[in-house]
Design an enzyme around this catalytic site. Structure first.
Site, PDB file in Angstrom:
ATOM      1  N   LYS A 163      -5.398   8.747  -0.617  1.00 48.73           N
ATOM      2  CA  LYS A 163      -5.896   7.956   0.516  1.00 48.73           C
ATOM      3  C   LYS A 163      -5.112   8.267   1.785  1.00 48.73           C
ATOM      4  O   LYS A 163      -5.684   8.423   2.874  1.00 48.73           O
ATOM      5  CB  LYS A 163      -5.803   6.460   0.158  1.00 48.73           C
ATOM      6  CG  LYS A 163      -6.163   5.481   1.256  1.00 48.73           C
ATOM      7  CD  LYS A 163      -4.941   4.957   2.012  1.00 48.73           C
ATOM      8  CE  LYS A 163      -3.953   4.260   1.111  1.00 48.73           C
ATOM      9  NZ  LYS A 163      -2.800   3.708   1.882  1.00 48.73           N
ATOM     10  N   THR A 209       0.356   1.432   4.260  1.00 51.59           N
ATOM     11  CA  THR A 209       0.007   2.682   4.931  1.00 51.59           C
ATOM     12  C   THR A 209      -1.485   2.660   5.221  1.00 51.59           C
ATOM     13  O   THR A 209      -2.305   2.669   4.296  1.00 51.59           O
ATOM     14  CB  THR A 209       0.359   3.894   4.059  1.00 51.59           C
ATOM     15  OG1 THR A 209       1.776   3.913   3.835  1.00 51.59           O
ATOM     16  CG2 THR A 209      -0.056   5.191   4.746  1.00 51.59           C
ATOM     17  N   LYS A 242       4.004   8.222   9.419  1.00 51.43           N
ATOM     18  CA  LYS A 242       3.792   8.181   7.966  1.00 51.43           C
ATOM     19  C   LYS A 242       2.786   9.260   7.548  1.00 51.43           C
ATOM     20  O   LYS A 242       2.928   9.869   6.484  1.00 51.43           O
ATOM     21  CB  LYS A 242       3.299   6.792   7.547  1.00 51.43           C
ATOM     22  CG  LYS A 242       3.072   6.633   6.032  1.00 51.43           C
ATOM     23  CD  LYS A 242       4.363   6.811   5.228  1.00 51.43           C
ATOM     24  CE  LYS A 242       4.118   6.736   3.708  1.00 51.43           C
ATOM     25  NZ  LYS A 242       3.899   5.362   3.231  1.00 51.43           N
TER      26      LYS A 242
END
Length: 298
Positions: A247, A104, A179
């Protein structure tokens, strides 16, 4: 691409290792490289039934003899290091080969990786996954893809081993955008479950019964079903690392900022996660958000 092709795989963490195990079971031969837990990860792979696994000293060594590189690492810097760092795989990938990136990262980073690889006729798909360690072990991850349709079809046999559903959203970077949307939903749902459990516990309700009842109604969610037990027990075995979700939320908030859009719930969860990381919960599961609320009275 079809079994038993040789696949280079870089990253054997909480998601990467069960993905590798499932690929072995499906008949793929793996050349693996991981920055950490190499001995432990390799031992688990060797103990499992399946074809040969070779450990490589670098991503560059791992891709020798492989037409496919699967990356599953922690962040943008790690992906760039895998491809273009010291011993980077990008220097050894042959024309016509394929990079499937399950990490990701920021959509712009994915696009930059794809552009550089395209210069040597290597295809790149951003294919971040969701479903936690449970989905990785079961081979039922949801795979969110961006890239050329032809490259995705080339990757599909492998992706069908690791994922229960595969979705193509458009050009490189679009998988990462989806995502980001996913992680916003995860943030809100986990935080809502944490708050609800805190309230129920303070009301001294029979919370296991409450969760079971509410799971059947409009409040039912993946987070309630899979993470409420951890919150009730105040014990957070790893499903998805809080520091990594933190993150990911930064990526989502950056995307929102570019659109001049405020996401106040996501921003608050980001702040809660920052506080938890300062308390040493960065390596705990995201469900440790329950720790942001006072313990229930005894």
């Amino acid at each position: 691409m079809n079994s038993p092709a040789a696949v280079a795989m870089v990253g054997l963490g909480a998601l990467g290792l069960p993905i590798a195990v499932n690929l072995r079971r499906a008949g793929y031969r793996l050349n693996v490289h991981t920055r950490s837990r190499l001995a432990e990860s390799s031992a688990e792979l060797v103990d499992d039934q399946g074809p040969t696994v070779a450990s490589s000293s670098s991503p560059q060594e791992a891709v020798h003899g492989c037409a496919v590189l699967l990356i599953c690492v922690s962040d943008d810097a790690a992906v760039e290091a895998v491809l273009w760092g010291d011993g980077g795989a990008g220097y050894a990938l042959t024309p016509g080969s394929l990079v499937i990136d399950c990490s990701t990262i920021a959509p712009a980073t994915a696009a930059a990786m794809a552009k550089r690889l395209a210069e040597q006729n290597v295809h790149y798909i951003d294919a971040p996954v969701t479903g936690g360690t449970e989905g990785a072990k079961a081979g039922t991850l949801t795979v969110l893809c961006g890239g050329e349709a032809m490259a995705l079809e080339q990757a599909r046999p492998l992706l069908e081993v690791i994922g229960g559903s595969i979705h193509h959203f458009g050009p490189v970077g679009s998988g990462q955008q989806v995502k980001a949307v996913n992680q916003v939903l995860v943030a809100g749902s986990y935080a809502a479950v944490a708050e609800a459990i805190a309230l129920g516990q303070h009301l001294q309700l029979p919370m296991h019964q409450v969760v079971n009842a509410l799971q059947q109604g409009a409040a039912g969610s993946w987070a309630l079903q899979h993470r409420s037990a951890a919150m009730l027990a105040d014990h957070y075995p790893l499903g998805f690392k809080l520091a990594l979700h933190h993150k990911d939320l930064k990526i989502a908030l950056d995307a929102a900022k570019e659109q001049q859009l405020e996401l106040p719930i996501t921003q608050r969860v980001l702040e809660q996660e920052s506080e938890l990381m300062q308390q040493g919960f960065g390596n705990a599961d995201v469900s440790a958000l329950r720790r942001c609320y006072p313990a229930h009275p005894h």
